[in-house]
Design an enzyme around this catalytic site. Structure first.
Site, mmCIF file in Angstrom:
data_model
loop_
_atom_site.group_PDB
_atom_site.id
_atom_site.type_symbol
_atom_site.label_atom_id
_atom_site.label_comp_id
_atom_site.label_asym_id
_atom_site.label_seq_id
_atom_site.Cartn_x
_atom_site.Cartn_y
_atom_site.Cartn_z
ATOM 1 N N GLY A 1 0.875 -1.182 0.000
ATOM 2 C CA GLY A 1 0.000 0.000 0.000
ATOM 3 C C GLY A 1 0.900 1.216 0.000
ATOM 4 N N GLY B 1 0.636 4.497 -1.099
ATOM 5 C CA GLY B 1 0.119 5.836 -1.369
ATOM 6 C C GLY B 1 0.955 6.840 -0.613
ATOM 7 C CB ALA B 2 0.016 9.834 1.297
ATOM 8 C CG MET B 3 0.327 7.744 5.626
ATOM 9 S SD MET B 3 1.345 8.961 6.465
ATOM 10 C CE MET B 3 1.668 8.103 8.000
ATOM 11 N N GLY B 4 2.637 5.106 2.654
ATOM 12 C CA GLY B 4 3.556 4.055 2.230
ATOM 13 C C GLY B 4 4.781 4.630 1.547
ATOM 14 C CE LYS C 1 -4.037 9.580 13.869
ATOM 15 N NZ LYS C 1 -3.133 8.836 12.961
ATOM 16 C CG ASN D 1 -10.015 12.202 10.218
ATOM 17 O OD1 ASN D 1 -9.454 12.902 11.066
ATOM 18 N ND2 ASN D 1 -9.340 11.355 9.453
ATOM 19 C CD GLU E 1 -8.729 4.870 6.155
ATOM 20 O OE1 GLU E 1 -8.315 5.941 6.645
ATOM 21 O OE2 GLU E 1 -8.037 3.823 6.139
HETATM 22 N N1 LIG Z 1 -2.260 10.447 4.890
HETATM 23 C C1 LIG Z 1 -1.967 10.676 6.184
HETATM 24 O O1 LIG Z 1 -1.479 11.761 6.566
HETATM 25 C C2 LIG Z 1 -2.211 9.615 7.194
HETATM 26 C C3 LIG Z 1 -2.808 8.421 6.833
HETATM 27 N N2 LIG Z 1 -2.940 7.425 7.779
HETATM 28 C C4 LIG Z 1 -3.557 6.156 7.429
HETATM 29 O O2 LIG Z 1 -2.659 5.397 6.603
HETATM 30 C C5 LIG Z 1 -3.400 4.556 5.726
HETATM 31 C C6 LIG Z 1 -3.000 4.871 4.282
HETATM 32 O O3 LIG Z 1 -3.403 6.217 4.047
HETATM 33 P P1 LIG Z 1 -2.793 7.097 2.856
HETATM 34 O O4 LIG Z 1 -1.378 6.729 2.611
HETATM 35 O O5 LIG Z 1 -3.136 8.502 3.143
HETATM 36 O O6 LIG Z 1 -3.656 6.545 1.628
HETATM 37 P P2 LIG Z 1 -3.572 7.018 0.091
HETATM 38 O O7 LIG Z 1 -4.948 7.346 -0.323
HETATM 39 O O8 LIG Z 1 -2.510 8.014 -0.090
HETATM 40 O O9 LIG Z 1 -3.074 5.699 -0.653
HETATM 41 C C7 LIG Z 1 -3.626 4.445 -0.300
HETATM 42 C C8 LIG Z 1 -4.201 3.826 -1.549
HETATM 43 O O10 LIG Z 1 -5.235 4.642 -2.053
HETATM 44 C C9 LIG Z 1 -5.364 4.410 -3.484
HETATM 45 N N3 LIG Z 1 -5.388 5.659 -4.182
HETATM 46 C C10 LIG Z 1 -5.188 6.868 -3.639
HETATM 47 N N4 LIG Z 1 -5.362 7.826 -4.546
HETATM 48 C C11 LIG Z 1 -5.706 7.196 -5.704
HETATM 49 C C12 LIG Z 1 -6.044 7.639 -7.001
HETATM 50 N N5 LIG Z 1 -6.058 8.944 -7.283
HETATM 51 N N6 LIG Z 1 -6.354 6.726 -7.948
HETATM 52 C C13 LIG Z 1 -6.330 5.414 -7.644
HETATM 53 N N7 LIG Z 1 -6.031 4.911 -6.431
HETATM 54 C C14 LIG Z 1 -5.717 5.808 -5.486
HETATM 55 C C15 LIG Z 1 -4.290 3.443 -3.855
HETATM 56 O O11 LIG Z 1 -4.805 2.098 -3.753
HETATM 57 P P3 LIG Z 1 -6.155 1.685 -4.531
HETATM 58 O O12 LIG Z 1 -5.886 2.030 -5.985
HETATM 59 O O13 LIG Z 1 -6.313 0.213 -4.251
HETATM 60 O O14 LIG Z 1 -7.309 2.483 -3.959
HETATM 61 C C16 LIG Z 1 -3.275 3.692 -2.723
HETATM 62 O O15 LIG Z 1 -2.451 2.579 -2.517
HETATM 63 C C17 LIG Z 1 -4.880 4.859 6.003
HETATM 64 O O16 LIG Z 1 -5.408 3.955 6.948
HETATM 65 C C18 LIG Z 1 -4.830 6.262 6.603
HETATM 66 O O17 LIG Z 1 -5.965 6.538 7.408
HETATM 67 C C19 LIG Z 1 -2.459 7.560 9.064
HETATM 68 C C20 LIG Z 1 -1.884 8.737 9.449
HETATM 69 C C21 LIG Z 1 -1.794 9.866 8.585
HETATM 70 C C1 LIG Z 2 -4.212 14.757 11.089
HETATM 71 C C2 LIG Z 2 -5.170 13.825 11.741
HETATM 72 C C3 LIG Z 2 -4.708 13.508 13.154
HETATM 73 C C4 LIG Z 2 -6.548 14.467 11.813
HETATM 74 O O1 LIG Z 2 -7.449 13.539 12.326
HETATM 75 C C5 LIG Z 2 -5.243 12.549 10.913
HETATM 76 O O2 LIG Z 2 -4.859 11.482 11.382
HETATM 77 C C6 LIG Z 2 -5.840 12.549 9.559
HETATM 78 O O3 LIG Z 2 -5.893 13.596 8.895
HETATM 79 O O4 LIG Z 2 -6.273 11.440 9.168
#
Ligand SMILES: NC(=O)C1=CN([C@@H]2O[C@H](COP(=O)(O)OP(=O)(O)OC[C@H]3O[C@@H](n4cnc5c(N)ncnc54)[C@H](OP(=O)(O)O)[C@@H]3O)[C@@H](O)[C@H]2O)C=CC1
Ligand SMILES: CC(C)(CO)C(=O)C(=O)O
Length: 309
Positions: A7, A9-12, A185, A193, A271
């Site tokens: 996974g 995306g942003a965090m990965g 959290k 959120n 989510e």
């Molecule tokens: N972002 C943050 O700041 C934080 C996030 N988290 C948690 O971490 C976990 C991952 O979050 P995060 O990295 O933000 O997720 P992202 O949305 O950035 O990426 C996760 C997945 O979303 C899908 N995706 C995202 N955008 C697109 C697009 N435009 N087109 C197609 N697919 C897309 C992809 O998989 P697919 O194509 O299968 O959908 C991707 O692997 C979540 O549980 C989140 O709540 C925790 C702390 C902070």
């Molecule tokens: C920044 C914060 C803590 C806000 O709930 C977050 O975890 C998010 O945006 O998903």
């Protein structure tokens, strides 16, 4: 260490980048083909407070992976967790450790269906990241991680994983009560959120409302009913004060939560079912009353109906 980010995306992308920079053998795994292609052709574009750079890191669609990781870091959205767990099964060995840092509730029970308990490590992170487009992320700010073993006998393995993350600058610590941290959290996410998304505001604007304290306390009290059934005791006053600290612009006040960004900005599913929806669903099974979480969940799903095509 051989690490797969499942996974990316942003965090990965943040975790993969920081772990690779620390000298680990890291690959990204993601189902978004355009994202994977862009990373492999141009490098991962990383925007920071100091500018932008292209970072070389191998990326793969789940079905194309030929790599036996010692450690897998799960960072799908909650809705993608099962699909990813099924997809990575062929690359796992009996020794592969799995770390889950997703937001939300109920993930441990899901992962236990696919991974031996001894190999599961749950965590919570305060790092943030933004996905600006295929192959393009914004990584700013500071953060930390808490991790704990699910199998009581695996504390040493958890501490070794913490050391790998900490060596990469991810500020990881071993937690003796990670489920409390995960629930706390989830209270943050289940208030800020959800309410910022429905009210169309950032965290500071929500905090400035006269209704904010009552809304937060009501929701946290409902989370607390279900948490108690899972052996986690939440103090409403303490959690409400923890949430209120985020209103400050120097903290998260200017941030639009990730649920807002997913649904309002990018018209993507949220989510909610792993936050307020999880609380409402578990409460229904337990004959507990969580009417506010139930209504908030329905309202977010209604907004999804309006915006997600
Ligand atoms: N972002 C943050 O700041 C934080 C996030 N988290 C948690 O971490 C976990 C991952 O979050 P995060 O990295 O933000 O997720 P992202 O949305 O950035 O990426 C996760 C997945 O979303 C899908 N995706 C995202 N955008 C697109 C697009 N435009 N087109 C197609 N697919 C897309 C992809 O998989 P697919 O194509 O299968 O959908 C991707 O692997 C979540 O549980 C989140 O709540 C925790 C702390 C902070
Ligand atoms: C920044 C914060 C803590 C806000 O709930 C977050 O975890 C998010 O945006 O998903």
């Amino acid at each position: 260490m051989k690490i797969a980010i499942a996974g990316a995306g942003a965090m990965g992308s943040r975790f993969g980048t920081m772990l690779k920079r620390a000298g680990n053998d890291v690959i990204l795994i993601d189902p978004w083909a355009e994202h994977v292609d862009k990373i492999n052709h141009d490098g991962l574009q990383i925007d920071t407070d100091n500018g932008s750079e292209q970072f070389q890191i191998p990326a793969f669609l789940p079905q194309d992976v030929d790599f036996q990781p010692e450690l897998v870091v799960l960072f799908t959205k909650s809705m993608g967790l099962v699909t990813m767990l099924k997809a990575i099964e062929p690359i796992l060995t009996p020794e592969t450790k799995i770390v889950c840092l997703l937001n939300g509730l109920g993930h441990t029970e899901v992962i236990e269906k696919y991974i031996p308990k001894a190999n599961i490590f749950m965590g919570v992170t305060l790092w943030t990241a933004a996905l600006l487009g295929a192959g393009h992320v914004k990584l700013v700010g500071d953060g930390s991680i808490e991790i704990q073993n699910i199998d009581p006998a695996e504390a040493d393995a958890a501490k070794k994983i913490c050391a790998v993350f900490d060596d990469a600058g991810l500020k990881a610590t071993y937690s003796s009560n990670v489920m409390f941290s995960i629930w706390r959290k989830a209270c943050v996410n289940g208030t800020l959120n959800t309410l910022c998304t429905l009210l169309d505001c950032n965290i500071a604007e929500f905090g400035g409302l006269p209704q904010s304290n009552d809304l937060v306390r009501t929701i946290v009290a409902e989370f607390g009913k279900v948490a108690a059934n899972e052996g986690v005791l939440l103090n409403v006053d303490e959690v409400a004060q923890h949430i209120a600290k985020l209103y400050d612009p120097s903290q998260a006040g200017e941030h639009y939560p990730s649920m807002y960004q997913d649904l309002i900005l990018h018209h993507r599913l949220t989510e909610i079912d792993y936050l307020n929806g999880y609380v409402a669903a578990q409460a229904a099974k337990l004959n507990l009353q969580t009417p506010v979480c139930q209504v908030l969940t329905e309202m977010v799903h209604a907004k999804e109906q309006l915006l997600v095509k």
